[in-house]
Design an enzyme around this catalytic site. Structure first.
Site, PDB file in Angstrom:
ATOM      1  N   ARG A  72      -0.968   8.956  13.263  1.00  0.00           N
ATOM      2  CA  ARG A  72       0.459   8.005  12.103  1.00  0.00           C
ATOM      3  C   ARG A  72       0.770   8.987  11.312  1.00  0.00           C
ATOM      4  O   ARG A  72       0.793   9.795  10.944  1.00  0.00           O
ATOM      5  CB  ARG A  72      -0.160   6.847  12.167  1.00  0.00           C
ATOM      6  N   ASP A  73       1.157   8.009  10.738  1.00  0.00           N
ATOM      7  CA  ASP A  73       2.169   8.490   9.253  1.00  0.00           C
ATOM      8  C   ASP A  73       2.559   9.934   9.751  1.00  0.00           C
ATOM      9  O   ASP A  73       2.581  11.125   8.409  1.00  0.00           O
ATOM     10  CB  ASP A  73       1.008   8.564   8.184  1.00  0.00           C
ATOM     11  N   GLU A 123      -4.910  10.831   7.168  1.00  0.00           N
ATOM     12  CA  GLU A 123      -4.028   9.617   7.027  1.00  0.00           C
ATOM     13  C   GLU A 123      -3.359  10.091   6.086  1.00  0.00           C
ATOM     14  O   GLU A 123      -3.521  11.163   5.235  1.00  0.00           O
ATOM     15  CB  GLU A 123      -3.779   8.668   6.510  1.00  0.00           C
ATOM     16  N   ASN A 174       0.952  -1.400  -0.002  1.00  0.00           N
ATOM     17  CA  ASN A 174      -0.338   0.115  -0.239  1.00  0.00           C
ATOM     18  C   ASN A 174       1.303   1.392   0.251  1.00  0.00           C
ATOM     19  O   ASN A 174       1.887   0.928  -0.890  1.00  0.00           O
ATOM     20  CB  ASN A 174      -1.539   0.131   1.262  1.00  0.00           C
ATOM     21  N   ASP A 175       0.927   2.076   0.851  1.00  0.00           N
ATOM     22  CA  ASP A 175       0.924   3.671   0.461  1.00  0.00           C
ATOM     23  C   ASP A 175       2.664   3.589   0.460  1.00  0.00           C
ATOM     24  O   ASP A 175       3.483   2.992   0.720  1.00  0.00           O
ATOM     25  CB  ASP A 175       1.124   3.692   1.667  1.00  0.00           C
TER      26      ASP A 175
HETATM   27  C1  FRU Z   1      -2.758   4.329   4.919  1.00  0.00           C
HETATM   28  C2  FRU Z   1      -2.476   3.815   6.151  1.00  0.00           C
HETATM   29  C3  FRU Z   1      -1.277   4.499   6.881  1.00  0.00           C
HETATM   30  C4  FRU Z   1      -0.785   3.413   8.209  1.00  0.00           C
HETATM   31  C5  FRU Z   1      -1.222   2.397   6.721  1.00  0.00           C
HETATM   32  C6  FRU Z   1      -0.690   0.763   7.734  1.00  0.00           C
HETATM   33  O1  FRU Z   1      -3.071   3.890   3.627  1.00  0.00           O
HETATM   34  O2  FRU Z   1      -3.750   3.118   6.340  1.00  0.00           O
HETATM   35  O3  FRU Z   1      -2.368   6.187   7.830  1.00  0.00           O
HETATM   36  O4  FRU Z   1       0.291   3.760   8.516  1.00  0.00           O
HETATM   37  O5  FRU Z   1      -1.468   2.706   5.881  1.00  0.00           O
HETATM   38  O6  FRU Z   1      -0.557   0.402   6.306  1.00  0.00           O
END
Ligand code: FRU
Length: 600
Positions: free
Chosen positions: A257-258, A311, A140-141
């Site tokens: 987070r993030d 996020e 993902n991210d």
């Molecule tokens: C966004 C998210 C972030 C988190 C990550 C976890 O897509 O939910 O907020 O850090 O993915 O994989």
């Protein structure tokens, strides 16, 4: 019911010994020497919890969807790190109270295999040719992207043990041209503080943290019972990271987070944006040394799109209309609550003074909601730190949490968007907007100009152009349209299987629509078939489109990136034809189709 005495089974070559301790508890003993233990996965299963014991001590715990009735694919446990040590997997398979079953019957046990190689050759027809994808497993991210010494480093949220979200780890790829990506070993792996969620990296030019001049310093969320922020640094150009013993460096008693950091020159300190996810705000911290952070302010309560969770923030300063005037852009990814359902990236334009972000207001005195991309598959978009030539280059995750885990691929899941360079422009309504244009490096992918057309009248009778067939039809299309008196102009991509994508320009409404309801395979999620609509923000009637097609994605950049739509598609066969029609009389001012050859 449970067999009370341990039952043994061995796989064919006896190197892996399986010992069932009870209905849902099994030991897998690695007895041979090899680089990898290949673990069999069945995607529809629940996760099994695997405690990896090394010389009898718990090394770590991973979660794998071990096969019950059939093996979909295998995932590798790299044994190199354990060379010369005794390795046992203590496996707890999921049990449902309503149907207690003998896990000893599961397909997985005879399919644990020791091997010296793990085959990552592509087996997927929908794997993009010129977008970044993980070699295998879930992504993902994009995380911690940073440019150093001519290399673009892309870290990303990875599951090394399956093609659905789990075991969050920072994967790592790098590129010198933003087109071809080289895969590297995992960069940051889970530890006792948690799995490794999203974050950012900076180059610490002045050695403020004391990890050495030009160390890459990364901050990420350690996710377990709590979400806390942890630091790691790399002194070998981003290949390996060492975690800071003083972790965590920020703790809060709510979901946060993030972390996204940048250097703020006017006050000579680091600034950090942290998503206060459920509170729908971004927290702004400052630090002299990347280790000690002080909360300065927060931004966002009640502003913009407020659904779901906030996020993956980012913040940077850009020139407006390419001149000296500058504005700050605060990126706020949110999920769900996007304009067409699920995940999307909103942004705010305003001013930042080192403490507070103050958003611009619209003509009614309100803070407007602005979207960076009007497709369904553009999320978690953040920028590279330290990009050269004052560039601000971003990459997003090309999917949507609504169906990311269900898309019809298996060896890997998810690609990133094309890299885009962002800038600010003034729209027809006087507001300042963010433009995203394909990064200039992408022009190097052009192979042959397979079709070029000059001025042509458009009417109800379709003008048809063949798309290149090589490389499963990957191509770039440039179209300039003058709608004249037509009430709409439509560009359709189609194939012999009856799949089509319909893009419709409505000059009166100043919108561009993208209809993927009949684009190919759409039935894996009720949220996938959709029509997305982008507003066109300039005042001109003419529309210029730059379209990239890469097997399972279409990115449409309208009017030099002033409006963008990123959408996944899963055609049963590659699209072979572009046809353009008008409702009334319009003009196709020019058109070019390029075949693409990404690897040079
Ligand atoms: C966004 C998210 C972030 C988190 C990550 C976890 O897509 O939910 O907020 O850090 O993915 O994989």
């Amino acid at each position: 019911m449970a067999a009370m005495t341990a039952a043994f089974t061995c796989n064919a070559d006896n190197d892996v010994k399986v010992e069932h301790l009870g209905v849902n508890n099994t030991l897998v003993r690695v007895e041979g020497d090899a680089r990898y233990l290949l673990m069999p996965v069945q995607e529809s299963n629940e996760d099994a919890r695997i405690n990896i014991l090394v010389d009898g001590k718990l090394d770590r715990t991973i979660f794998v969807r071990l096969a019950k009735s059939k093996v979909d694919y295998q995932v590798p446990l790299d044994l190199k790190q354990y060379e010369g040590h005794n390795v046992i997997l203590n496996v707890v398979t999921a049990q449902d109270r309503s149907s207690i079953r003998e896990a000893s019957n599961d397909a997985c046990w005879s399919n644990f295999v020791l091997a010296d190689t793990f085959d990552t050759a592509n087996r997927e027809k929908y794997r993009p040719a010129f977008h970044h994808t993980p070699l295998y497993g879930w992504m993902n991210d994009p995380n911690g992207m940073v440019y150093k010494d001519g290399v673009w480093h892309l870290y990303y949220q990875a599951n090394p043990f399956g093609s659905k979200w789990q075991n969050m780890t920072w994967g790592h790829s790098s590129s010198t041209d933003l087109v071809n990506w080289e895969h590297h070993p995992l960069a940051i792996e889970p530890d006792g503080l948690g799995t490794i969620f999203s974050g950012s990296s900076v180059l610490d030019h002045d050695n403020t943290a004391g990890f050495g001049p030009d160390a890459i310093v990364s901050l990420y969320t350690s996710a377990a019972e709590s979400q806390i922020q942890s630091l790691a640094h790399s002194s070998d150009g981003g290949m390996t990271f060492e975690k800071y013993p003083g972790n965590p460096v920020i703790t809060l008693d709510s979901e946060a987070r993030d972390p996204n950091m940048f250097w703020y020159a006017p006050t000579g300190e680091w600034i950090l944006m942290l998503a206060h996810a459920l509170d729908h705000e971004m927290l702004i911290y400052a630090s002299p040394d990347l280790k000690n952070w002080t909360l300065r302010s927060s931004f966002g309560k009640g502003l913009g799109a407020q659904d779901g969770v906030w996020e993956c923030p980012d913040m940077f300063e850009l020139a407006v209309d390419g001149i000296d005037r500058k504005k700050w852009v605060l990126i706020c990814n949110l999920n769900p609550g996007g304009p067409f359902g699920g995940s999307a990236t909103q942004y705010f334009v305003g001013d930042f003074d080192g403490t507070t972000f103050t958003p611009d207001l619209d003509a009614d005195g309100k803070v407007p909601t602005k979207w960076m991309d009007f497709g369904k598959d553009h999320y978690a978009t953040v920028s590279f730190s330290d990009a050269p030539d004052n560039r601000r280059t971003v990459i997003g995750w090309m999917s949507n949490w609504q169906y990311a885990a269900e898309v019809p691929t298996m060896q890997f899941r998810s690609a990133n968007t094309l890299p885009r360079d962002v800038s600010l422009f003034t729209g027809a309504d006087g507001q300042i907007y963010l433009a995203s244009t394909p990064s200039p490096e992408l022009v190097s992918m052009r192979d042959k100009l397979v079709k070029k057309a000059g001025r042509n009248t458009l009417s109800e009778k379709p003008r048809e152009y063949r798309l290149p067939a090589e490389n499963d039809g990957i191509c770039e299309i440039l179209l300039d349209i003058n709608p004249k008196s037509a009430s709409s102009v439509t560009a359709t991509l189609s194939n012999m299987a009856g799949n089509k994508v319909v893009m419709t320009y409505d000059p009166a409404a100043r919108t561009l629509a993208f209809d993927r309801r009949e684009s190919g395979i759409t039935d894996f999620s009720q949220d996938f078939p959709a029509v997305t609509v982008a507003p066109l923000l300039d005042s001109a009637d003419e529309l210029s489109l730059r379209i990239f097609i890469d097997r399972s994605s279409i990115e449409v950049f309208a009017d030099n990136g002033h409006s963008v739509m990123t959408n996944l598609v899963f055609p049963e066969q590659p699209y072979t034809t572009l046809s353009v029609t008008a409702d009334g009389k319009a003009e196709l001012t020019s058109m070019s189709i390029y075949s693409l050859s990404p690897s040079k």
